[in-house]
Design a protein around this motif. Sequence first.
Motif, PDB file in Angstrom:
ATOM      1  N   THR A   1       0.852  -1.187   0.000  1.00  0.00           N
ATOM      2  CA  THR A   1       0.000   0.000   0.000  1.00  0.00           C
ATOM      3  C   THR A   1       0.891   1.240   0.000  1.00  0.00           C
ATOM      4  OG1 THR A   1      -1.922   1.058   1.045  1.00  0.00           O
ATOM      5  CG2 THR A   1      -0.213   0.206   2.525  1.00  0.00           C
TER       6      THR A   1
ATOM      7  N   LEU B   1       3.134   2.421  -4.285  1.00  0.00           N
ATOM      8  CA  LEU B   1       2.835   1.397  -3.283  1.00  0.00           C
ATOM      9  C   LEU B   1       4.150   0.777  -2.800  1.00  0.00           C
ATOM     10  CD1 LEU B   1      -0.257  -0.253  -4.996  1.00  0.00           C
ATOM     11  CD2 LEU B   1      -0.116   1.821  -3.605  1.00  0.00           C
TER      12      LEU B   1
ATOM     13  N   TRP C   1      -0.687  -0.860  10.304  1.00  0.00           N
ATOM     14  CA  TRP C   1      -0.315  -0.752   8.892  1.00  0.00           C
ATOM     15  C   TRP C   1       1.169  -0.374   8.749  1.00  0.00           C
ATOM     16  CZ3 TRP C   1      -3.968  -0.792   4.526  1.00  0.00           C
ATOM     17  CH2 TRP C   1      -5.275  -1.083   4.911  1.00  0.00           C
TER      18      TRP C   1
ATOM     19  N   THR D   1      -4.397   2.773  -1.304  1.00  0.00           N
ATOM     20  CA  THR D   1      -4.528   1.860  -2.438  1.00  0.00           C
ATOM     21  C   THR D   1      -3.851   0.542  -2.096  1.00  0.00           C
ATOM     22  OG1 THR D   1      -4.477   3.750  -3.936  1.00  0.00           O
ATOM     23  CG2 THR D   1      -3.998   1.598  -4.900  1.00  0.00           C
ATOM     24  N   LEU D   2      -4.464  -0.573  -2.481  1.00  0.00           N
ATOM     25  CA  LEU D   2      -3.920  -1.900  -2.169  1.00  0.00           C
ATOM     26  C   LEU D   2      -3.515  -2.636  -3.435  1.00  0.00           C
ATOM     27  CD1 LEU D   2      -6.555  -3.153   0.444  1.00  0.00           C
ATOM     28  CD2 LEU D   2      -4.396  -1.959   0.875  1.00  0.00           C
TER      29      LEU D   2
END
Length: 96
Positions: free
Chosen positions: A10, A46, A87, A16-17
């Motif tokens: 991400t 990412l 995260w 966004t993944l």
Amino acid sequence: MRGGWVYIMTNRPNGTLYTGVTSNIGRRAYEHREGLVEGFTKRYGLKRLVYMEFYERITDAIQRESNMKHWPRAWKAQLIVNYNPGWVDLFETLNQ
């Protein structure tokens, strides 16, 4: 037969993944971080490895990645939260 990793990259928490699969998680995460791979992950920046799971057989990892790519985004986000609540970038933990 070598094992494989399913992973999610991400750009920021809840960003966004990207879901991918590799036989070498350290090398692949480094390639994403350094922007060495053209395409989606480079275009969206990412660079943060937030999820990974290992399979003894690469074929199992490929199947898992294929399944996960069809999941709703919310399912992937919940998977990340359960595994990595902050995260944080897991790249730093790969060589410990």
